[in-house]
Each structure stands twice: as C-alpha cells, then as structure tokens.
Design a protein around this motif. Structure first.
Motif, PDB file in Angstrom:
ATOM      1  N   MET A   1     -10.259 137.339  70.021  1.00 41.43           N
ATOM      2  CA  MET A   1      -9.095 138.091  69.331  1.00 41.43           C
ATOM      3  C   MET A   1      -7.824 138.106  70.019  1.00 41.43           C
ATOM      4  O   MET A   1      -7.642 138.114  71.173  1.00 41.43           O
ATOM      5  N   LYS A   2      -6.707 137.921  69.043  1.00 47.02           N
ATOM      6  CA  LYS A   2      -5.544 137.670  69.438  1.00 47.02           C
ATOM      7  C   LYS A   2      -4.415 138.885  69.609  1.00 47.02           C
ATOM      8  O   LYS A   2      -4.817 139.906  68.716  1.00 47.02           O
ATOM      9  N   THR A   3      -3.663 139.111  70.394  1.00 43.81           N
ATOM     10  CA  THR A   3      -2.789 140.270  70.654  1.00 43.81           C
ATOM     11  C   THR A   3      -2.032 140.325  69.432  1.00 43.81           C
ATOM     12  O   THR A   3      -1.732 141.393  68.958  1.00 43.81           O
ATOM     13  N   HIS A   4      -1.474 139.139  68.741  1.00 43.61           N
ATOM     14  CA  HIS A   4      -0.656 139.420  67.701  1.00 43.61           C
ATOM     15  C   HIS A   4      -1.356 139.928  66.524  1.00 43.61           C
ATOM     16  O   HIS A   4      -0.676 140.365  65.608  1.00 43.61           O
ATOM     17  N   ASP A   5      -2.729 139.878  66.658  1.00 43.22           N
ATOM     18  CA  ASP A   5      -3.483 140.570  65.304  1.00 43.22           C
ATOM     19  C   ASP A   5      -3.043 142.018  65.179  1.00 43.22           C
ATOM     20  O   ASP A   5      -3.369 142.749  64.088  1.00 43.22           O
ATOM     21  N   PHE A   6      -2.615 142.708  66.205  1.00 43.86           N
ATOM     22  CA  PHE A   6      -2.108 144.082  66.378  1.00 43.86           C
ATOM     23  C   PHE A   6      -0.964 144.467  66.239  1.00 43.86           C
ATOM     24  O   PHE A   6      -0.327 145.441  66.606  1.00 43.86           O
ATOM     25  N   TYR A   7      -0.080 143.498  65.636  1.00 40.04           N
ATOM     26  CA  TYR A   7       1.288 143.717  65.587  1.00 40.04           C
ATOM     27  C   TYR A   7       1.668 144.354  64.041  1.00 40.04           C
ATOM     28  O   TYR A   7       1.081 144.060  63.015  1.00 40.04           O
ATOM     29  N   PHE A   8       2.633 145.068  64.311  1.00 37.36           N
ATOM     30  CA  PHE A   8       3.249 145.828  62.907  1.00 37.36           C
ATOM     31  C   PHE A   8       4.608 145.966  63.072  1.00 37.36           C
ATOM     32  O   PHE A   8       5.004 146.181  64.198  1.00 37.36           O
ATOM     33  N   ASP A   9       5.507 145.753  62.161  1.00 31.56           N
ATOM     34  CA  ASP A   9       7.143 145.776  62.163  1.00 31.56           C
ATOM     35  C   ASP A   9       7.263 147.119  62.107  1.00 31.56           C
ATOM     36  O   ASP A   9       6.924 148.165  61.027  1.00 31.56           O
ATOM     37  N   LEU A  10       7.946 147.769  63.148  1.00 32.86           N
ATOM     38  CA  LEU A  10       8.483 149.285  63.283  1.00 32.86           C
ATOM     39  C   LEU A  10       9.998 149.327  63.371  1.00 32.86           C
ATOM     40  O   LEU A  10      10.430 148.892  64.330  1.00 32.86           O
ATOM     41  N   PRO A  11      10.519 150.065  62.439  1.00 34.58           N
ATOM     42  CA  PRO A  11      11.830 150.092  62.556  1.00 34.58           C
ATOM     43  C   PRO A  11      12.282 151.021  63.659  1.00 34.58           C
ATOM     44  O   PRO A  11      11.576 152.062  64.051  1.00 34.58           O
TER      45      PRO A  11
ATOM     46  N   ARG B   1       2.373 149.362  79.781  1.00 35.99           N
ATOM     47  CA  ARG B   1       2.572 148.073  80.206  1.00 35.99           C
ATOM     48  C   ARG B   1       2.072 146.929  78.910  1.00 35.99           C
ATOM     49  O   ARG B   1       1.002 147.182  78.523  1.00 35.99           O
ATOM     50  N   PRO B   2       2.978 146.198  78.451  1.00 36.93           N
ATOM     51  CA  PRO B   2       2.479 145.676  77.343  1.00 36.93           C
ATOM     52  C   PRO B   2       1.538 144.274  77.742  1.00 36.93           C
ATOM     53  O   PRO B   2       1.335 143.980  78.808  1.00 36.93           O
ATOM     54  N   VAL B   3       1.003 143.916  76.611  1.00 38.31           N
ATOM     55  CA  VAL B   3      -0.393 143.164  76.659  1.00 38.31           C
ATOM     56  C   VAL B   3       0.320 141.647  76.398  1.00 38.31           C
ATOM     57  O   VAL B   3       1.151 141.335  75.448  1.00 38.31           O
ATOM     58  N   LYS B   4       0.638 141.000  77.517  1.00 31.76           N
ATOM     59  CA  LYS B   4       1.495 139.600  77.380  1.00 31.76           C
ATOM     60  C   LYS B   4       0.592 138.458  77.223  1.00 31.76           C
ATOM     61  O   LYS B   4       1.047 137.399  76.624  1.00 31.76           O
ATOM     62  N   GLU B   5      -0.700 138.623  77.396  1.00 28.36           N
ATOM     63  CA  GLU B   5      -1.663 137.703  77.237  1.00 28.36           C
ATOM     64  C   GLU B   5      -1.987 137.288  75.537  1.00 28.36           C
ATOM     65  O   GLU B   5      -1.993 138.238  74.942  1.00 28.36           O
ATOM     66  N   GLU B   6      -2.070 136.011  75.364  1.00 26.55           N
ATOM     67  CA  GLU B   6      -2.189 135.777  73.922  1.00 26.55           C
ATOM     68  C   GLU B   6      -3.863 136.176  73.454  1.00 26.55           C
ATOM     69  O   GLU B   6      -3.931 136.900  72.471  1.00 26.55           O
ATOM     70  N   GLU B   7      -4.711 136.133  74.365  1.00 25.51           N
ATOM     71  CA  GLU B   7      -5.999 136.421  74.056  1.00 25.51           C
ATOM     72  C   GLU B   7      -5.874 137.810  74.681  1.00 25.51           C
ATOM     73  O   GLU B   7      -5.749 138.031  75.876  1.00 25.51           O
ATOM     74  N   ILE B   8      -6.532 138.897  73.842  1.00 27.57           N
ATOM     75  CA  ILE B   8      -6.710 140.361  74.648  1.00 27.57           C
ATOM     76  C   ILE B   8      -7.471 140.442  75.483  1.00 27.57           C
ATOM     77  O   ILE B   8      -7.595 141.170  76.618  1.00 27.57           O
TER      78      ILE B   8
ATOM     79  N   ASN C   1     -11.186 151.494  84.463  1.00 27.62           N
ATOM     80  CA  ASN C   1     -10.120 150.522  83.922  1.00 27.62           C
ATOM     81  C   ASN C   1     -10.833 149.894  82.544  1.00 27.62           C
ATOM     82  O   ASN C   1     -10.632 148.911  82.109  1.00 27.62           O
ATOM     83  N   ILE C   2     -11.514 151.024  82.087  1.00 24.26           N
ATOM     84  CA  ILE C   2     -12.261 150.555  80.846  1.00 24.26           C
ATOM     85  C   ILE C   2     -11.146 150.208  79.516  1.00 24.26           C
ATOM     86  O   ILE C   2     -10.178 150.738  79.392  1.00 24.26           O
ATOM     87  N   PHE C   3     -11.434 149.167  78.714  1.00 24.03           N
ATOM     88  CA  PHE C   3     -10.469 148.497  77.965  1.00 24.03           C
ATOM     89  C   PHE C   3     -11.342 148.222  76.581  1.00 24.03           C
ATOM     90  O   PHE C   3     -12.314 147.685  76.598  1.00 24.03           O
ATOM     91  N   ILE C   4     -11.037 149.318  75.501  1.00 25.55           N
ATOM     92  CA  ILE C   4     -11.734 149.649  74.356  1.00 25.55           C
ATOM     93  C   ILE C   4     -10.688 148.876  73.448  1.00 25.55           C
ATOM     94  O   ILE C   4      -9.739 148.996  72.949  1.00 25.55           O
ATOM     95  N   TYR C   5     -11.371 147.717  72.406  1.00 27.31           N
ATOM     96  CA  TYR C   5     -10.857 146.890  71.528  1.00 27.31           C
ATOM     97  C   TYR C   5     -11.878 146.804  70.532  1.00 27.31           C
ATOM     98  O   TYR C   5     -13.139 146.957  70.775  1.00 27.31           O
ATOM     99  N   PRO C   6     -11.648 146.221  69.321  1.00 28.01           N
ATOM    100  CA  PRO C   6     -12.573 146.124  68.180  1.00 28.01           C
ATOM    101  C   PRO C   6     -13.850 145.290  68.637  1.00 28.01           C
ATOM    102  O   PRO C   6     -13.773 144.353  69.494  1.00 28.01           O
ATOM    103  N   GLY C   7     -15.071 145.722  68.226  1.00 28.52           N
ATOM    104  CA  GLY C   7     -16.395 145.275  68.843  1.00 28.52           C
ATOM    105  C   GLY C   7     -16.911 146.239  69.562  1.00 28.52           C
ATOM    106  O   GLY C   7     -18.190 146.019  69.928  1.00 28.52           O
TER     107      GLY C   7
END
Length: 346
Positions: free
Chosen positions: A1-11, A217-224, A283-289
């Motif tokens: 799953m890609k980081t960019h899959d969670f992008y949305f445009d925010l003014p 801290r931003p997620v900088k990696e392409e794969e989450i 350091n639990i990381f919860i993401y889809p799945g």
C-alpha cells in the motif's frame, strides 16, 4: 500500500489556527464505518449518539509547556545568541531528550540559560542519532513549576497564530504531565458535556499516552510498511481494563476518544480483546488490513494527508469511506487538525 493512497487536497485556509470560543461547538461528521454513510452534527450532540452501556476511553495526558526560549552561555560566562530547546522525553535525573536550535551551536558541552538571572540552565551532555540532544538541567525547586513559569506551549508547526489561553491546548480532564502535543480529539469536551454523557449511563475510563512530536513526522517512504513508527509511552490502568472487559461482556461499545487512546488499547489488548493493566512503550502502526481487537468506535479530529493518523482511521472505516468523508468535510468547509472539527466513526 502506497503513502500516496492516503492523499487528499486540503486548502490551507481550512487549517484551524485558533480554538473556538466554546469547546463543544465544533462540527461533528458522524460516519457509519460499515457503509460509509455520514451525517453532519455538532459535538454537543454527542450524548444523543451514545447508548447506555457504552464506554468512552480518554487520554488524560497533559501537555508540558515544553518550549523554552533563552540564550546560549559563552565559555567566558556571558550570554550569547538566542536559542530554543523543546523538551521531548524525561530521561531521569534532570536529563531530557530535546530538540534544539541552532543545532550547529549547541553541541556537547554547550550551555544554555532561561529566565531572569539564569533561573533555569542546561548543559548539552550528549547527541543522539537523528540530531536530538540530551540536556542536563539545573534549577532550584520543582522542575514542573519552573516550566510553568518559563515554558511555552509547543503548538504544532501548522499553527502560526499565538495561543491566547494555553489551557485551550489542554483537555479539561488532563492529569498526567508528559505530552509534547495535545490529544486533540479530547479538546471538544466540556465538564458539562461529560456530565451529560455519564448521566446517560455511559461510563468514562482513562488511559495515559504521552504524545510525542513523532506524531507530526511525515511518512516519507513510498510504501507505508517501510515507515519507521515512533514510540510513545502509555499506561492502561487496572480500573480501565476492567471497565472495557465489562463493557464488551455486556454488549456495549468501546469508544476511544482520539487515536492515542485507540493506540493504547490496541497495543495491550489480547487477541480476544481482553484487557489487563499494563504500561510501557508502544510503536504500534495501524493501517488498513489491521484487525481491531478492542476498539468499536472512534472520536477523532481531521488529520494530515498521507499521515499515520489518517491511515489508522482508514483501518477502522475503510480508505475509500474515509477519503470520501474528508472530501465532504472540505466541501462543507470543516476546520482541520488540532483546533479543528471532529469525526465520530461508529
């Protein structure tokens, strides 16, 4: 799953810079996590959305006035240029892990001073991987009282406005000092609203998770899955564990207020959702799945695009549902982030 899959445009103008005059006047987007169907309410409507036998789990961590502005101390003893030290983690013995500016001037051995007549001084005693410093502080009296006098609230980087009342960056039930940022979903509650909720037969329990700046801290990696999740200290008391177990056994909902409460419960829950008192670093990381063990519903603010927090919310309600709801919130001019509006995902 890609980081960019969670992008949305925010003014940018939708990023709330100041809190509302009334805490519970925030808007509340209520969403069914199974269907994605939403409705628009206000936070003061929350008691109508809860049922007797439900429980609310809240993070009682209190934000430290952890931002210190002072001066560097010359080797000869006089004061030099301005500096900033941000407290992150108490290492014990008066030593804190800190962020410092200017980093090039504050190497091991450098000294800093805060307040009049050096009321609080510090010495850099170590440098950590990633650039954080270990600072040994010297002061008279009680450190937290010194901080209350000299420190400022460490507001998130996207808030540019000055905070007039720093209690507005604390929840009304904050108790345990230790956070570098507020558990912001709780900022909407008033004591009156909590009284109304408890009057409906909804029980309230508390956990403690000390929020670190890693939450921004931003997620900088392409794969989450390549992201290195930050660690935070959290505590699940025995009485809260028992409340959750009773609620689940009776068929009530366990509703977390904020992603920090959610991470605490999911860190310590057994595979069957059973809870026992525990404390430690997570350091639990919860993401889809991810399969939730203890949490049925979540009250949360609107989060940054491509952040670990929107990934957690998407794990609970589905990425497509969440992004559609966020697009609706943008269309309806909801306020975003720490001082913004809220969602109730049920």
């Amino acid at each position: 799953m890609k980081t960019h899959d969670f992008y949305f445009d925010l003014p940018e103008e939708l990023i709330a810079q100041t809190p509302l005059s009334r805490r519970d006047a925030s808007r509340l987007l209520v969403m069914d996590k199974a269907t994605g169907v939403w409705e628009h309410r206000h936070f003061y409507d929350l008691p109508d959305l809860l049922a007797p036998g439900d429980c609310l789990i809240m993070n009682d961590s209190r934000v430290l006035p952890a931002r210190l502005l002072g001066s560097r101390i010359h080797s000869g003893g006089g004061l030099g240029g301005a500096c900033e030290v941000l407290l992150l983690t108490d290492q014990g013995g008066g030593v804190w892990e800190c962020l410092v500016r200017p980093g090039k001037k504050l190497r091991t051995g450098a000294q800093v001073s805060f307040g009049e007549n050096g009321e609080l001084t510090g010495k850099i005693v170590g440098e950590m991987e990633g650039g954080n410093r270990l600072v040994q502080f010297h002061y008279s009296g009680i450190f937290l009282e010194v901080l209350e006098r000299l420190g400022q609230m460490p507001l998130p980087p996207y808030i540019k406005a000055e905070l007039q009342d720093r209690e507005r960056y604390q929840t009304v039930y904050a108790q345990a000092n230790g956070s570098a940022a507020a558990p912001t979903a709780g900022l909407h509650f008033t004591r009156e609203l909590l009284g109304e909720i408890e009057g409906k037969g909804v029980q309230v329990g508390y956990v403690t998770l000390h929020v670190g700046l890693g939450t921004f801290r931003p997620v900088k990696e392409e794969e989450i899955t390549d992201h290195d999740m930050h660690s935070e200290y959290c505590v699940l008391p025995q009485e809260t564990a028992e409340l959750i177990n009773r609620t689940r056994a009776a068929g009530g909902r366990v509703i977390c207020v904020g992603t920090t409460s959610c991470r605490t419960l999911e860190s310590w829950a057994g595979e069957d959702g059973h809870m026992e008192a525990k404390a430690g670093w997570t350091n639990i990381f919860i993401y889809p799945g991810y399969q939730f063990k203890a949490v049925d519903a979540l009250i949360t603010n609107f989060h940054l695009p491509e952040s670990t927090l929107i990934m957690l919310v998407s794990a609970l309600a589905g990425r497509e549902n969440v992004l559609a709801a966020y697009q609706e919130a943008v269309r309806e001019r909801y306020r975003f982030f720490s001082f913004g509006d809220a969602m109730f995902i049920q």
